[in-house]
Design a protein around this motif. Structure first.
Motif, PDB file in Angstrom:
ATOM      1  N   ASP A 123       0.807  -1.218   0.000  1.00  0.00           N
ATOM      2  CA  ASP A 123       0.000   0.000   0.000  1.00  0.00           C
ATOM      3  C   ASP A 123       0.840   1.269   0.000  1.00  0.00           C
ATOM      4  OD1 ASP A 123      -2.398  -1.405   0.049  1.00  0.00           O
ATOM      5  OD2 ASP A 123      -2.364  -1.601   2.223  1.00  0.00           O
ATOM      6  N   VAL A 124       2.162   1.140  -0.164  1.00  0.00           N
ATOM      7  CA  VAL A 124       3.065   2.287  -0.091  1.00  0.00           C
ATOM      8  C   VAL A 124       3.685   2.529  -1.463  1.00  0.00           C
ATOM      9  CG1 VAL A 124       5.119   3.231   1.033  1.00  0.00           C
ATOM     10  CG2 VAL A 124       3.552   1.770   2.327  1.00  0.00           C
ATOM     11  N   ASP A 125       3.661   3.789  -1.919  1.00  0.00           N
ATOM     12  CA  ASP A 125       4.199   4.131  -3.232  1.00  0.00           C
ATOM     13  C   ASP A 125       5.586   4.768  -3.160  1.00  0.00           C
ATOM     14  OD1 ASP A 125       1.905   3.262  -4.626  1.00  0.00           O
ATOM     15  OD2 ASP A 125       0.892   5.153  -4.174  1.00  0.00           O
ATOM     16  N   ARG A 126       5.919   5.372  -2.019  1.00  0.00           N
ATOM     17  CA  ARG A 126       7.202   6.072  -1.918  1.00  0.00           C
ATOM     18  C   ARG A 126       7.754   5.915  -0.506  1.00  0.00           C
ATOM     19  NH1 ARG A 126       7.924  11.865  -4.636  1.00  0.00           N
ATOM     20  NH2 ARG A 126       7.823  10.438  -6.414  1.00  0.00           N
ATOM     21  N   ILE A 127       9.066   5.692  -0.427  1.00  0.00           N
ATOM     22  CA  ILE A 127       9.711   5.526   0.868  1.00  0.00           C
ATOM     23  C   ILE A 127      11.012   6.312   0.895  1.00  0.00           C
ATOM     24  CG2 ILE A 127       8.750   3.241   1.335  1.00  0.00           C
ATOM     25  CD1 ILE A 127      11.448   2.055   0.440  1.00  0.00           C
ATOM     26  N   ARG A 128      11.467   6.608   2.100  1.00  0.00           N
ATOM     27  CA  ARG A 128      12.804   7.131   2.322  1.00  0.00           C
ATOM     28  C   ARG A 128      13.551   6.119   3.177  1.00  0.00           C
ATOM     29  NH1 ARG A 128      14.838  11.758   6.440  1.00  0.00           N
ATOM     30  NH2 ARG A 128      16.982  11.922   5.716  1.00  0.00           N
ATOM     31  N   LEU A 129      14.726   5.700   2.742  1.00  0.00           N
ATOM     32  CA  LEU A 129      15.542   4.761   3.493  1.00  0.00           C
ATOM     33  C   LEU A 129      16.598   5.511   4.291  1.00  0.00           C
ATOM     34  CD1 LEU A 129      16.185   1.894   0.902  1.00  0.00           C
ATOM     35  CD2 LEU A 129      14.393   2.042   2.649  1.00  0.00           C
ATOM     36  N   VAL A 130      16.709   5.176   5.569  1.00  0.00           N
ATOM     37  CA  VAL A 130      17.743   5.734   6.427  1.00  0.00           C
ATOM     38  C   VAL A 130      18.346   4.586   7.233  1.00  0.00           C
ATOM     39  CG1 VAL A 130      16.623   7.994   6.615  1.00  0.00           C
ATOM     40  CG2 VAL A 130      16.108   6.231   8.307  1.00  0.00           C
ATOM     41  N   GLY A 131      19.501   4.867   7.856  1.00  0.00           N
ATOM     42  CA  GLY A 131      20.117   3.868   8.718  1.00  0.00           C
ATOM     43  C   GLY A 131      21.070   2.934   8.022  1.00  0.00           C
ATOM     44  N   SER A 132      21.234   3.087   6.712  1.00  0.00           N
ATOM     45  CA  SER A 132      22.198   2.293   5.951  1.00  0.00           C
ATOM     46  C   SER A 132      22.806   3.226   4.916  1.00  0.00           C
ATOM     47  CB  SER A 132      21.513   1.104   5.264  1.00  0.00           C
ATOM     48  OG  SER A 132      22.451   0.301   4.589  1.00  0.00           O
ATOM     49  N   THR A 133      23.992   3.743   5.210  1.00  0.00           N
ATOM     50  CA  THR A 133      24.579   4.854   4.463  1.00  0.00           C
ATOM     51  C   THR A 133      24.606   4.632   2.959  1.00  0.00           C
ATOM     52  OG1 THR A 133      25.972   5.361   6.373  1.00  0.00           O
ATOM     53  CG2 THR A 133      26.610   6.327   4.256  1.00  0.00           C
ATOM     54  N   ALA A 134      24.921   3.427   2.518  1.00  0.00           N
ATOM     55  CA  ALA A 134      25.100   3.172   1.089  1.00  0.00           C
ATOM     56  C   ALA A 134      23.821   3.348   0.285  1.00  0.00           C
ATOM     57  CB  ALA A 134      25.653   1.763   0.878  1.00  0.00           C
ATOM     58  N   VAL A 135      22.666   3.209   0.921  1.00  0.00           N
ATOM     59  CA  VAL A 135      21.407   3.259   0.162  1.00  0.00           C
ATOM     60  C   VAL A 135      20.463   4.344   0.669  1.00  0.00           C
ATOM     61  CG1 VAL A 135      21.544   0.833  -0.472  1.00  0.00           C
ATOM     62  CG2 VAL A 135      20.320   1.477   1.619  1.00  0.00           C
ATOM     63  N   GLU A 136      20.922   5.222   1.544  1.00  0.00           N
ATOM     64  CA  GLU A 136      20.025   6.251   2.058  1.00  0.00           C
ATOM     65  C   GLU A 136      19.537   7.138   0.921  1.00  0.00           C
ATOM     66  OE1 GLU A 136      21.749   8.367   5.292  1.00  0.00           O
ATOM     67  OE2 GLU A 136      21.387   6.751   6.725  1.00  0.00           O
ATOM     68  N   GLY A 137      18.255   7.435   0.916  1.00  0.00           N
ATOM     69  CA  GLY A 137      17.656   8.246  -0.138  1.00  0.00           C
ATOM     70  C   GLY A 137      16.171   7.976  -0.233  1.00  0.00           C
TER      71      GLY A 137
END
Length: 337
Positions: A123-137
Motif C-alpha cells: 500500500d506504499v508508493d514512496r519511501i525514504r531509506l535511512v540507517g544504511s549509508t550506502a542506500v540512504e535516499g
C-alpha cells in the motif's frame, strides 16, 4: 500493487478462525532463515557511594538498581509520517537494501506470524531509506506480494476469444513458459509455479485470463482456486523494486558516486511518504517480541511483554524506536514501567 479482489476475498474468510499467528524468529538475521546477532551486556548499576557518621551506618542515598520494564506494541492503521519506522524482519531489510542497489526486482519469500499474510508495503508508493549509508535516499516503491503457496495453473479450451484478445502461439514462448502451458493443457498433469519467480510473475500477469494457441487449439489460462492453500499459508512472498526519486536512471548501481547519491536523497526527502530505518534489532528485543507476535490475534490492538530487567541495548532500542514494521503490521513502540 495489491489486487483488491484478493484482499477482500482473504479478509472475508480468514476472520476469527484464522486469526492466530504462528511462532517464528522473524527478527533474527539471515536471508530466508532466522538467525544471528549479539546482545549487548546487561547493565547492572552499582550502589551509589555512601558516607557514614559516628551516629549512623545507613547509606545517605538509596540503591540505584534497574527498574523492571515492559515493551508495549500498539497496532496503528495509518502510515506514520512523524517518525521513522524500524523494519523488523531482517529479510525485508536486506531486500530493501538490494532493491536500492540494483535495476531489477528483488524476489523472495519469508515466514510471517499470521495466516494469509499480505505485506503492508503493497500500500506504499514512496519511501525514504535511512540507517544504511550506502542506500540512504528517497525511492518510488513497487511491491507485489501475498500469501505464498504454489499456484495451480489451468487452461480451458476456448471457441471464440474476445474481439480484442491477444493470442500468443505457444511455440513463440520460452521453454519454461511453453512447458508450463503444455502441462496446464494436459489434464493428466499438474502445473504449478511459485508466485514470486519470473515464471510465476508471467503466469499471474499474462497467462491468467490470457489466450494461447497450442497444437491448433485455443486456450485461456486461469488459476485453479485452492482455498485452503491460501488461507493456511503463513509464508509471504514479494516482488519488490525501488527507483530513486529525482533520477531519470534505473535504480542505481555501484558505479554511482557518493555525491550523486547524497544529492538525490537530499532533493527528494521532503516528498517521501514513509521513512524506513534499516537498523539492526537487538536479539534480546526479538526474544521478547517474537512470542508476543506469534500469540497475537488480529483483533488484539495491543501486546505487552512481561515485566523484566531489560538489557541495556534492548531498553535503549525500545526508547529510541517510535514505530516498528513487520511484514503485515505497523506498531507504535513504547517502554512501559
Amino acid at each position: 500493487m495489491r489486487r483488491s479482489t484478493r484482499r477482500t476475498f482473504l479478509a472475508t474468510v480468514t476472520g476469527a478462525a484464522l486469526s492466530g499467528g504462528l511462532a517464528g524468529c522473524l527478527a533474527s538475521d539471515g536471508e530466508t532463515t532466522h538467525g544471528t546477532g549479539s546482545d549487548g551486556a546487561t547493565s547492572t548499576d552499582s550502589w551509589a557511594s555512601t558516607s557514614r557518621s559516628s551516629t549512623t551506618t545507613r547509606p545517605t542515598t538509596e540503591p540505584s538498581t534497574p527498574a523492571e520494564a515492559r515493551i508495549r506494541l500498539t497496532a496503528v492503521d495509518e502510515l506514520p509520517t512523524d517518525a521513522a519506522v524500524v523494519v523488523y524482519p531482517p529479510t525485508l531489510r536486506e531486500w530493501l537494501r538490494r532493491a536500492a542497489e540494483r535495476s531489477g526486482p528483488v524476489r523472495g519469500s519469508d515466514d510471517a506470524f499470521v495466516y494469509a499474510p499480505d505485506p503492508v508495503l503493497e500500500d506504499v508508493d514512496r519511501i525514504r531509506l535511512v540507517g544504511s549509508t550506502a542506500v540512504e535516499g528517497t525511492y518510488d516503491l513497487s511491491v507485489d506480494g501475498g500469501p505464498r503457496y504454489d499456484l495451480l495453473v489451468g487452461a480451458e479450451p476456448v471457441d471464440e476469444p474476445p474481439a480484442n484478445a491477444s493470442i500468443v502461439p505457444s511455440e513463440t514462448l520460452s521453454s519454461a513458459r511453453r512447458d508450463l502451458v503444455e502441462r496446464a493443457v494436459d489434464e493428466g498433469q499438474r502445473a504449478t509455479v511459485s508466485p514470486e519467480t519470473e515464471l510465476g510473475e508471467w503466469t499471474r500477469t499474462a497467462f491468467f485470463d490470457g489466450y494461447v494457441s497450442h497444437d491448433g487449439s485455443l486456450y485461456r489460462g486461469y488459476e485453479v482456486q485452492q482455498t485452503d492453500a491460501a488461507f493456511f499459508s503463513t509464508e509471504v512472498w514479494y516482488v519488490l523494486s525501488l527507483s530513486p526519486v529525482g533520477s531519470s536512471e534505473t535504480p542505481r548501481g555501484e558505479a554511482e558516486t557518493t555525491e550523486t547519491i547524497a544529492a538525490t536523497a537530499s532533493s527528494a526527502t521532503a516528498s517521501a511518504s514513509l521513512t524506513l530505518r534499516l537498523a539492526s534489532v537487538p536479539n534480546g528485543f526479538a526474544d521478547r517480541v517474537d512470542p508476543l507476535l506469534a500469540d497475537r490475534t488480529k483483533d488484539q490492538p495491543e501486546i505487552l511483554s512481561d515485566p523484566a530487567d531489560l538489557p541495556a541495548d534492548v531498553e535503549r532500542f525500545t526508547r529510541e524506536t517510535t514505530y516498528l514494521l513487520t511484514h503485515t503490521e505497523l506498531f507504535a513502540v513504547e517502554l512501559a514501567r
